[in-house]
Design an enzyme around this catalytic site. Structure first.
Site, PDB file in Angstrom:
ATOM      1  N   GLY A  29      -3.567   5.299   5.588  1.00 14.13           N
ATOM      2  CA  GLY A  29      -4.100   5.350   4.228  1.00 14.13           C
ATOM      3  C   GLY A  29      -2.982   5.545   3.222  1.00 14.13           C
ATOM      4  N   GLY A  36     -11.954  -2.145   5.837  1.00 14.99           N
ATOM      5  CA  GLY A  36     -10.536  -2.145   5.457  1.00 14.99           C
ATOM      6  C   GLY A  36      -9.658  -1.298   6.370  1.00 14.99           C
ATOM      7  CB  THR A  45      -0.915  -0.007   1.244  1.00 10.30           C
ATOM      8  OG1 THR A  45      -1.619  -1.250   1.259  1.00 10.30           O
ATOM      9  CG2 THR A  45      -1.904   1.130   1.210  1.00 10.30           C
ATOM     10  CE  LYS A  69       1.080   4.961  14.196  1.00  5.21           C
ATOM     11  NZ  LYS A  69      -0.345   4.719  13.942  1.00  5.21           N
TER      12      LYS A  69
HETATM   13  N1  HSE Z   1      -2.977   0.581  11.711  1.00  2.00           N
HETATM   14  C1  HSE Z   1      -2.659   1.944  11.980  1.00  2.00           C
HETATM   15  C2  HSE Z   1      -3.911   2.672  12.476  1.00  2.00           C
HETATM   16  C3  HSE Z   1      -2.165   2.684  10.780  1.00  2.00           C
HETATM   17  O1  HSE Z   1      -4.987   2.084  12.506  1.00  2.00           O
HETATM   18  O2  HSE Z   1      -3.789   3.828  12.859  1.00  2.00           O
HETATM   19  C4  HSE Z   1      -0.702   2.622  10.594  1.00  2.00           C
HETATM   20  O3  HSE Z   1      -0.004   3.072  11.705  1.00  2.00           O
END
Ligand code: HSE
Length: 410
Positions: free
Chosen positions: A305, A189, A18, A207
């Site tokens: 995204g 998704g 992606t 993060k």
């Molecule tokens: N899977 C993560 C989210 C996106 O749902 O924020 C990528 O860090």
């Protein structure tokens, strides 16, 4: 000295999922404006992918072997979109050692090996950039590193995961259970088939590690950040939160304590329904930074995204290209056990839901504010406490069967 050939900066993308395909798309579609803004020609030269099927508009660019990229002196910037800490660490290390800048969205790699990779980039006079690793398309790391550089940052608090924010929003607004909301997120998704990294808080943990390392200047590792996800949040908790004008949000927090140590953790919180973070719904992310000069500043947008993430990756590619003869300076100090303090000893206000009665809670001497919800069973009690360390609360609650225990954000 990095690789710039005849006024051209050549790019190699590792991985074509992606994010990788989004990066190729933005680099190609916006090529004219990118070249103009970089004042150099930025050319996509290679895409490395594991599969043998090389079709479509990029078919002439596909390679399978990383050493083709590693040993090509024309390649100046490598975009790593493989993810994880296996091959991604190996290729990143080799690319930096070969004098190539590296750009990535790989939060796991930065959270676990960021310090050593930044040191390696410094040694080799190249850039290692990862804006897209936190908040997807939201500009946050560069503002934290540059625009807020004059501030002593006291704390960073964020809704750092879109999947869990979507699930909690649907529980709050549509009354879905956790399982129903997760299924809906998967159908749309947003959530992976295996949602563990999101719902257990690991993604948010990586993060907040990166944010804390930038904000406070020392590497904070995931193992130093106690992490709790949202699998324990029930509709009963949502109703109790609503009864006291609060919402439940999964927050990643890094707070500088008085002794200078960093208290970082990820957990569900009750937050005031009028607070700016409470208005962050669905898959959106937001990061609130508190600085001594600026006060509170909030960054809001799409945290995931294909194109939002590619937007941040390509901006880093452009920054690395602008600094192709030097290095974009991003660095922090080494980690260590002295860097962080456990949240266990830090006082917080708590929301508690447990089996018991109001009399038992009063007898526990908790000075609690009792909550109510329609249809609560007679043997269920929920309340907010004054600020106290978790250990003190747990001793007072001994003998009572605990349902949920979340912090209250003041
Ligand atoms: N899977 C993560 C989210 C996106 O749902 O924020 C990528 O860090």
């Amino acid at each position: 000295m990095q690789n710039e050939v005849n006024g051209m900066v050549n790019i190699a993308i590792l991985g074509f999922g992606t994010v990788g395909s989004g990066v190729a798309e933005v680099l190609t579609k916006n090529s004219g404006l990118i070249d103009g803004r970089v004042n150099n020609q930025v050319r996509l030269k290679y895409i490395m992918r594991a599969r043998d099927i090389f079709e479509g508009p990029y078919k002439d660019l596909f390679v399978k072997d990383f050493s083709t990229i590693e040993h090509d002196p024309e390649v100046g910037i490598v975009v790593e979109t493989i993810g994880g800490v296996g091959a991604a660490l190996d290729y990143t290390t080799r690319a930096l050692k070969a004098g190539k800048s590296v750009v990535t969205a790989n939060k796991e790699l930065v959270a676990t090996h960021g310090y050593e990779l930044l040191q390696l980039a410094k040694e080799h006079g190249v850039s290692y950039l990862f804006e897209a690793s936190v908040g997807g398309g939201i500009p946050i790391l560069r503002p934290l590193n540059a625009c807020l550089a004059a501030n002593e940052v006291d704390q960073v608090t964020g809704i750092l995961n879109g999947t869990t924010n979507y699930i909690l929003t649907r529980m709050i607004k549509a009354g879905l259970t956790f399982e129903q909301a997760l299924k809906e997120a998967q159908d749309k998704g947003y959530a992976e088939k295996d949602p563990t990294a999101d719902v257990e808080g690991h993604d948010a943990c990586r993060k907040i590690c990166i944010l804390a390392s930038i904000a406070f200047g020392r590497h904070v590792y995931p193992r130093q950040v106690p992490t709790e996800g949202i699998t324990g949040v029930t509709l009963a908790d949502v109703a109790y939160a609503e009864s006291c004008n609060r919402k439940i949000k999964l927050l990643g927090r890094a707070v500088k304590e008085l002794d200078g140590k960093i208290c970082a953790y990820v957990a569900p919180h009750l937050i005031d329904a009028e607070a700016p973070l409470a208005g962050v719904e669905d898959v959106f992310n937001a990061i609130m930074v508190k600085g001594d000069a600026i006060g509170d500043v909030m960054f809001y947008g799409r945290g995931a995204g294909k194109l939002p993430t590619a937007s941040a990756v390509v901006a880093d590619v452009m920054d690395a290209a602008r600094h192709i003869r030097s290095r974009k300076r991003v660095e922090w100090g080494p980690g260590g056990e002295d860097v962080t303090v456990s949240p266990e000893g830090v006082p917080f206000r708590w929301y508690v839901r447990c089996a018991g009665t109001a009399e038992k809670v009063r007898a526990a001497g908790l000075d609690a504010a009792l909550l109510s919800r329609p249809g609560a069973p007679a043997d269920e009690v929920a309340f907010l406490t004054r600020a106290m360390p978790r250990g003190e609360l747990m001793s007072a609650l001994s003998g009572m069967e605990l349902g949920s225990l979340f912090r209250v954000l003041e």
